[in-house]
Design a protein around this motif. Structure first.
Motif, PDB file in Angstrom:
ATOM      1  N   GLN A  17       0.857  -1.186   0.000  1.00  0.00           N
ATOM      2  CA  GLN A  17       0.000   0.000   0.000  1.00  0.00           C
ATOM      3  C   GLN A  17       0.893   1.236   0.000  1.00  0.00           C
ATOM      4  N   PRO A  18       1.184   1.792  -1.176  1.00  0.00           N
ATOM      5  CA  PRO A  18       2.051   2.969  -1.230  1.00  0.00           C
ATOM      6  C   PRO A  18       1.382   4.204  -0.628  1.00  0.00           C
ATOM      7  N   GLY A  19       2.207   5.159  -0.251  1.00  0.00           N
ATOM      8  CA  GLY A  19       1.698   6.434   0.230  1.00  0.00           C
ATOM      9  C   GLY A  19       1.643   6.580   1.732  1.00  0.00           C
ATOM     10  N   ILE A  20       1.961   5.541   2.489  1.00  0.00           N
ATOM     11  CA  ILE A  20       1.985   5.651   3.942  1.00  0.00           C
ATOM     12  C   ILE A  20       3.290   6.320   4.351  1.00  0.00           C
ATOM     13  N   SER A  21       3.181   7.351   5.187  1.00  0.00           N
ATOM     14  CA  SER A  21       4.367   8.055   5.683  1.00  0.00           C
ATOM     15  C   SER A  21       4.555   7.751   7.157  1.00  0.00           C
ATOM     16  N   VAL A  22       5.809   7.548   7.552  1.00  0.00           N
ATOM     17  CA  VAL A  22       6.158   7.341   8.952  1.00  0.00           C
ATOM     18  C   VAL A  22       7.259   8.338   9.279  1.00  0.00           C
ATOM     19  N   PHE A  23       6.981   9.271  10.203  1.00  0.00           N
ATOM     20  CA  PHE A  23       7.947  10.324  10.512  1.00  0.00           C
ATOM     21  C   PHE A  23       7.801  10.790  11.956  1.00  0.00           C
ATOM     22  N   PRO A  24       8.849  11.211  12.620  1.00  0.00           N
ATOM     23  CA  PRO A  24      10.232  11.014  12.180  1.00  0.00           C
ATOM     24  C   PRO A  24      10.616   9.546  12.284  1.00  0.00           C
ATOM     25  N   ASN A  25      11.597   9.176  11.519  1.00  0.00           N
ATOM     26  CA  ASN A  25      12.124   7.815  11.545  1.00  0.00           C
ATOM     27  C   ASN A  25      13.584   7.893  11.132  1.00  0.00           C
ATOM     28  N   LEU A  88      -1.578  -4.540   5.111  1.00  0.00           N
ATOM     29  CA  LEU A  88      -1.658  -3.535   4.051  1.00  0.00           C
ATOM     30  C   LEU A  88      -0.281  -3.018   3.680  1.00  0.00           C
ATOM     31  N   SER A  89       0.595  -2.939   4.680  1.00  0.00           N
ATOM     32  CA  SER A  89       1.920  -2.377   4.452  1.00  0.00           C
ATOM     33  C   SER A  89       2.862  -2.858   5.535  1.00  0.00           C
ATOM     34  N   THR A  90       4.137  -2.935   5.206  1.00  0.00           N
ATOM     35  CA  THR A  90       5.181  -3.260   6.167  1.00  0.00           C
ATOM     36  C   THR A  90       6.326  -2.284   5.984  1.00  0.00           C
ATOM     37  N   GLY A  91       7.133  -2.144   7.014  1.00  0.00           N
ATOM     38  CA  GLY A  91       8.284  -1.270   6.913  1.00  0.00           C
ATOM     39  C   GLY A  91       9.130  -1.366   8.163  1.00  0.00           C
ATOM     40  N   LYS A  92      10.208  -0.603   8.157  1.00  0.00           N
ATOM     41  CA  LYS A  92      11.126  -0.585   9.289  1.00  0.00           C
ATOM     42  C   LYS A  92      11.035   0.743  10.022  1.00  0.00           C
ATOM     43  N   ILE A  93      11.193   0.684  11.340  1.00  0.00           N
ATOM     44  CA  ILE A  93      11.342   1.891  12.147  1.00  0.00           C
ATOM     45  C   ILE A  93      12.524   1.692  13.082  1.00  0.00           C
ATOM     46  N   LEU A  94      13.182   2.780  13.390  1.00  0.00           N
ATOM     47  CA  LEU A  94      14.354   2.739  14.241  1.00  0.00           C
ATOM     48  C   LEU A  94      14.087   3.611  15.459  1.00  0.00           C
ATOM     49  N   VAL A  95      14.230   3.005  16.636  1.00  0.00           N
ATOM     50  CA  VAL A  95      14.068   3.728  17.899  1.00  0.00           C
ATOM     51  C   VAL A  95      15.469   4.011  18.423  1.00  0.00           C
ATOM     52  N   GLN A  96      15.715   5.273  18.763  1.00  0.00           N
ATOM     53  CA  GLN A  96      17.037   5.621  19.311  1.00  0.00           C
ATOM     54  C   GLN A  96      16.920   6.591  20.446  1.00  0.00           C
TER      55      GLN A  96
END
Length: 96
Positions: A17-25, A88-96
Motif C-alpha cells: 500500500q504505497p503512500g503511507i508516511s512514517v515520521f520522524p524515523n 496492508l503495508s510493512t516497513g522498518k522503524i528505528l528507535v534511538q
C-alpha cells in the motif's frame, strides 16, 4: 536436507500500500503514521522486533496516528499496518 516453500526472506517496504508516511524515523519518543486520503483506514499497527515477536499493538482511529515508544528499547523494529487480519503495508522503524 531442508526444503522451504513460500518462506519470506526479506521485507519490501510499503510495496503493498504505497503512500503511507512514517515520521520522524528514526525517532526517540513518538512517531506519526500518516495514511493517504484515498486509502481505507487501517484498524491497527503491529510492531515486531527483529525476531518477529510482537512488542506493541496500536489501534488506528484516524488518518494521522501517533505511536509512542513506551516499552520499546533502542533498536530496529518492523511495523505491519493491518485491516481485517490482512497486512496492508510493512516497513522498518528505528528507535534511538
Amino acid at each position: 536436507s531442508i526444503i522451504l516453500d513460500n518462506c519470506p526472506v526479506g521485507v519490501n517496504e510499503n510495496d503493498l500500500q504505497p503512500g503511507i508516511s512514517v515520521f520522524p524515523n528514526p525517532f526517540s519518543q513518538t512517531t506519526i503514521f500518516q495514511f493517504p486520503d484515498n486509502m481505507p483506514l487501517p484498524e491497527e499497527i503491529i510492531i515486531t522486533d527483529a525476531l518477529g515477536r510482537e512488542v506493541k499493538r496500536q489501534q488506528v482511529f484516524s488518518a494521522r496516528t501517533e505511536v509512542d515508544r513506551n516499552g520499546l528499547a533502542d533498536g530496529l523494529y518492523f511495523y505491519h499496518v493491518m485491516r481485517a487480519g490482512e497486512i496492508l503495508s510493512t516497513g522498518k522503524i528505528l528507535v534511538q
